[in-house]
Design a protein around this motif. Structure first.
Motif, PDB file in Angstrom:
ATOM      1  N   ALA A 241      53.117  41.916  36.548  1.00  0.00           N
ATOM      2  CA  ALA A 241      54.342  41.472  35.590  1.00  0.00           C
ATOM      3  C   ALA A 241      54.712  43.176  34.996  1.00  0.00           C
ATOM      4  O   ALA A 241      56.253  43.658  35.319  1.00  0.00           O
ATOM      5  CB  ALA A 241      54.584  40.916  34.913  1.00  0.00           C
ATOM      6  N   HIS A 242      53.842  43.369  34.554  1.00  0.00           N
ATOM      7  CA  HIS A 242      53.933  44.809  34.034  1.00  0.00           C
ATOM      8  C   HIS A 242      54.708  45.839  35.313  1.00  0.00           C
ATOM      9  O   HIS A 242      55.764  46.905  35.057  1.00  0.00           O
ATOM     10  CB  HIS A 242      52.828  46.099  33.573  1.00  0.00           C
ATOM     11  N   LEU A 243      53.757  46.418  36.405  1.00  0.00           N
ATOM     12  CA  LEU A 243      54.116  46.819  37.399  1.00  0.00           C
ATOM     13  C   LEU A 243      55.419  46.496  38.384  1.00  0.00           C
ATOM     14  O   LEU A 243      55.806  47.319  38.866  1.00  0.00           O
ATOM     15  CB  LEU A 243      52.672  47.125  38.321  1.00  0.00           C
ATOM     16  N   SER A 244      55.446  45.061  38.141  1.00  0.00           N
ATOM     17  CA  SER A 244      56.871  45.266  38.705  1.00  0.00           C
ATOM     18  C   SER A 244      57.930  45.885  37.704  1.00  0.00           C
ATOM     19  O   SER A 244      59.291  46.003  38.308  1.00  0.00           O
ATOM     20  CB  SER A 244      57.125  43.491  38.911  1.00  0.00           C
TER      21      SER A 244
ATOM     22  N   LEU B 164      47.234  23.190  44.580  1.00  0.00           N
ATOM     23  CA  LEU B 164      46.045  24.049  43.513  1.00  0.00           C
ATOM     24  C   LEU B 164      46.536  25.387  44.210  1.00  0.00           C
ATOM     25  O   LEU B 164      45.985  25.898  44.704  1.00  0.00           O
ATOM     26  CB  LEU B 164      44.546  23.757  44.009  1.00  0.00           C
ATOM     27  N   GLY B 165      46.747  25.804  42.059  1.00  0.00           N
ATOM     28  CA  GLY B 165      47.155  27.190  42.749  1.00  0.00           C
ATOM     29  C   GLY B 165      48.589  27.622  43.387  1.00  0.00           C
ATOM     30  O   GLY B 165      49.276  27.506  42.344  1.00  0.00           O
ATOM     31  N   ASP B 166      48.433  28.784  43.579  1.00  0.00           N
ATOM     32  CA  ASP B 166      49.515  29.533  44.775  1.00  0.00           C
ATOM     33  C   ASP B 166      50.637  30.230  43.351  1.00  0.00           C
ATOM     34  O   ASP B 166      51.141  29.269  43.144  1.00  0.00           O
ATOM     35  CB  ASP B 166      50.392  29.036  45.402  1.00  0.00           C
ATOM     36  N   SER B 167      50.304  30.937  42.419  1.00  0.00           N
ATOM     37  CA  SER B 167      51.216  31.127  41.506  1.00  0.00           C
ATOM     38  C   SER B 167      52.523  31.421  41.710  1.00  0.00           C
ATOM     39  O   SER B 167      53.724  31.404  40.845  1.00  0.00           O
ATOM     40  CB  SER B 167      50.737  32.942  40.679  1.00  0.00           C
TER      41      SER B 167
ATOM     42  N   ASN C 255      56.803  31.641  39.411  1.00  0.00           N
ATOM     43  CA  ASN C 255      58.250  32.516  39.699  1.00  0.00           C
ATOM     44  C   ASN C 255      59.383  31.979  40.852  1.00  0.00           C
ATOM     45  O   ASN C 255      59.461  32.152  41.608  1.00  0.00           O
ATOM     46  CB  ASN C 255      58.090  33.691  40.651  1.00  0.00           C
ATOM     47  N   TYR C 256      58.339  30.384  40.946  1.00  0.00           N
ATOM     48  CA  TYR C 256      59.399  29.227  41.621  1.00  0.00           C
ATOM     49  C   TYR C 256      60.846  29.772  42.072  1.00  0.00           C
ATOM     50  O   TYR C 256      61.830  29.478  42.985  1.00  0.00           O
ATOM     51  CB  TYR C 256      59.153  27.662  41.728  1.00  0.00           C
ATOM     52  N   ASN C 257      61.690  29.576  40.693  1.00  0.00           N
ATOM     53  CA  ASN C 257      63.351  30.644  40.803  1.00  0.00           C
ATOM     54  C   ASN C 257      63.415  31.289  41.770  1.00  0.00           C
ATOM     55  O   ASN C 257      65.017  31.760  42.024  1.00  0.00           O
ATOM     56  CB  ASN C 257      63.517  30.053  39.314  1.00  0.00           C
TER      57      ASN C 257
ATOM     58  N   SER D 228      65.171  27.911  44.009  1.00  0.00           N
ATOM     59  CA  SER D 228      66.001  28.316  42.329  1.00  0.00           C
ATOM     60  C   SER D 228      66.355  27.081  41.933  1.00  0.00           C
ATOM     61  O   SER D 228      66.938  27.532  40.559  1.00  0.00           O
ATOM     62  CB  SER D 228      66.584  29.651  43.527  1.00  0.00           C
ATOM     63  N   ALA D 229      66.948  25.927  42.172  1.00  0.00           N
ATOM     64  CA  ALA D 229      68.041  25.259  41.613  1.00  0.00           C
ATOM     65  C   ALA D 229      67.163  24.577  41.065  1.00  0.00           C
ATOM     66  O   ALA D 229      67.170  23.673  40.271  1.00  0.00           O
ATOM     67  CB  ALA D 229      68.246  24.671  42.461  1.00  0.00           C
TER      68      ALA D 229
END
Length: 494
Positions: free
Chosen positions: A127-130, A234-237, A242-244, A250-251
């Motif tokens: 998040a910081h690097l982004s 399981l997992g998959d960040s 950040n699914y939106n 996104s909805a």
């Protein structure tokens, strides 16, 4: 904070390593493969499948197949953590069906939360690097961001089978598959697919996504969400945090891709004779790509039954079936037939077989006892498609100790073959395909000489004495073909 879960998992790994393996189980596996135009296969990434086959206390057995993707981190973590959450005293014979279901759901919840705890620092760094990248487009920052994204990427689907009090429970997250095959005394095999895959063509899953605001029609048309067909993982960040940012999701009003397992059971196993199959998505897809999806369950069960009739090791049974599917997939690709376009590659394949009061082949007629194995291809047709499948059996030719003088000796194997036109949950009728091999002599049965338990020693010429005497054959042939012998120099040992 992130170092504590890692330390905990290291200790859990040492605990689970001490658990005994189940001896009533065999596992076969094959890595992923991409074919070049000439049919040569190349592995594109390390094997990401994992499995469990453990025996706990109080008559408890735990089996699992984990299909990792974008790395094996989540599959490794899930296999270790689930074992620690289920076989370290949490289950005992006094638990009811409701207790077992609750413990299974809690175990998967712990796996998901614990995994994300281990990547907390990496997620914060990402998040910081982004946020920093738009103000600093240096190559060094971009490379570091890519490294961090690789650390937190990846996920897994999982199917777990638990046997407690001789009852079967199945917990499924994603697109792996479980089959329970029950054999009856009248030669019929009932094949039950336990649960449905959580995929983009599962109507219940599409309705669940629609209730969250996701356009189910678009999901069905796309066929994949962030590169995978599974709607539970399981997992998959990417799809959890950040699914939106993903167009299809996104909805969504809440996390649409969930780790919650669907629990099936209990299924009583008292009096059952048969076997349990846990299959990774890669194995299923490979066979579906080669032959179509209509009869995959029946084909796998027929292959397993055929191998069980000839093998004396469950490891050999499972591996032989996986190799069979691998060859079928490859052969369809190189054939150039209609389905060749679907067979340019396959993912990692895993098959776990757990027998239930099901006998293996009689070890009395094996190569170690003086017999020899001769492969025989026994085809069976699939009426719902134009393809055919051949199940490889073996004839075991016995040594002399099993022969009766002056009589025919027959080695017979029976194979259950599927009845055309049945659904995966229907009854699989076994039609006995018998393949026979006979040996006889008109005299004292001396055509087959006795082979000793030790390997034959070469004579002074370096030759090994034969254990089959062909002299009678040469005499008979010579009497009928005397003219040809005179011109060709004769037959028989020179």
């Amino acid at each position: 904070m992130a170092t504590e879960p890692r330390t905990l998992m290291q200790s859990q790994q040492s605990w689970t390593d001490d658990l005994p393996l189940c001896q009533m189980c065999g596992v076969g596996a094959a890595p992923n493969c991409v074919y070049s135009p000439d049919g040569k296969g190349t592995q594109s990434h390390p094997n990401e499948d994992r499995h469990l086959r453990l025996k706990g206390e109080d008559g408890c057995f735990l089996y699992g197949v984990f299909n990792g993707y974008d790395g094996n981190r989540v599959a490794d973590f899930a296999a270790q953590c689930l074992t620690a959450e289920l076989l370290l005293g949490q289950l005992n014979s006094s638990h009811t069906d409701g207790d077992v279901r609750r413990i299974l759901i809690q175990a998967f919840d712990v796996v998901e939360k614990s995994y994300f705890n281990t990547i907390d620092d990496a997620l914060a760094k990402k998040a910081h690097l982004s946020n920093y990248l738009p103000h600093n487009e240096s190559q060094k920052v971009q490379e570091r961001l890519k490294e961090v994204e690789q650390e937190v990427s990846g996920g897994a689907t999982a199917v777990v089978a638990l046997i407690l009090n001789n009852k079967l429970y199945v917990a499924n997250v994603g697109t792996n598959r479980v089959l329970l095959c029950k054999s009856s005394s009248d030669g019929q095999n009932q094949v039950l697919q336990i649960g449905r895959p959580h995929s983009t063509d599962n109507e219940d899953e599409l309705q669940r996504l629609a209730a969250m605001g996701v356009d189910a029609a678009r999901v069905r048309q796309a066929g994949q969400i962030a590169g995978q067909t599974s709607t539970r993982r399981l997992g998959d960040s990417r799809v959890k945090i950040n699914y939106n940012e993903i167009d299809l999701l996104s909805a969504a009003k809440a996390k649409p891709i969930i780790p919650e397992p669907e629990i099936h059971g209990s299924h009583p196993l008292d009096g059952v004779t048969g076997f349990l199959l846990l299959m990774s998505e890669g194995l299923i897809n490979a066979l579906e790509s080669a032959h179509g999806p209509e009869q995959v369950n029946q084909e796998i069960v027929a292959m397993v039954a055929a191998e069980l009739a000839q093998q004396t090791s469950l490891e050999a049974v499972a591996q032989s079936v996986v190799e069979r599917v691998k060859r079928l997939h490859h052969d369809v690709f190189v054939s150039g037939r209609q389905r060749a376009a679907y067979c340019s590659r396959h993912e990692d394949m895993t098959l776990l077989i757990r027998t239930i009061n099901y006998p293996l082949a009689d070890a009395a007629l094996t190569p170690t006892q003086g017999g020899r194995i001769y492969p025989v291809s026994v085809p069976y047709s699939n009426s719902q498609s134009t393809s055919k499948t051949s199940v490889t059996l073996s004839l075991v030719m016995p040594s002399q100790s099993t022969l009766t003088n002056g009589t025919n000796t027959t080695s017979t194997l029976e194979e259950g073959t599927p009845t055309p036109g049945q659904s995966p949950t229907a009854t699989l009728q076994s039609t006995n395909t018998q393949t026979q091999s006979s040996s006889s002599s008109s005299g004292d049965g001396s055509l087959f000489r006795q082979r000793g338990s030790q390997a034959a020693q070469p004579d002074e010429t370096g030759r090994v004495p034969p254990y089959v005497d062909f002299s009678q054959f040469y005499r008979l042939w010579g009497g009928d073909n005397s003219d040809s012998q005179s011109t060709q120099g004769g037959l028989g040992p020179q």
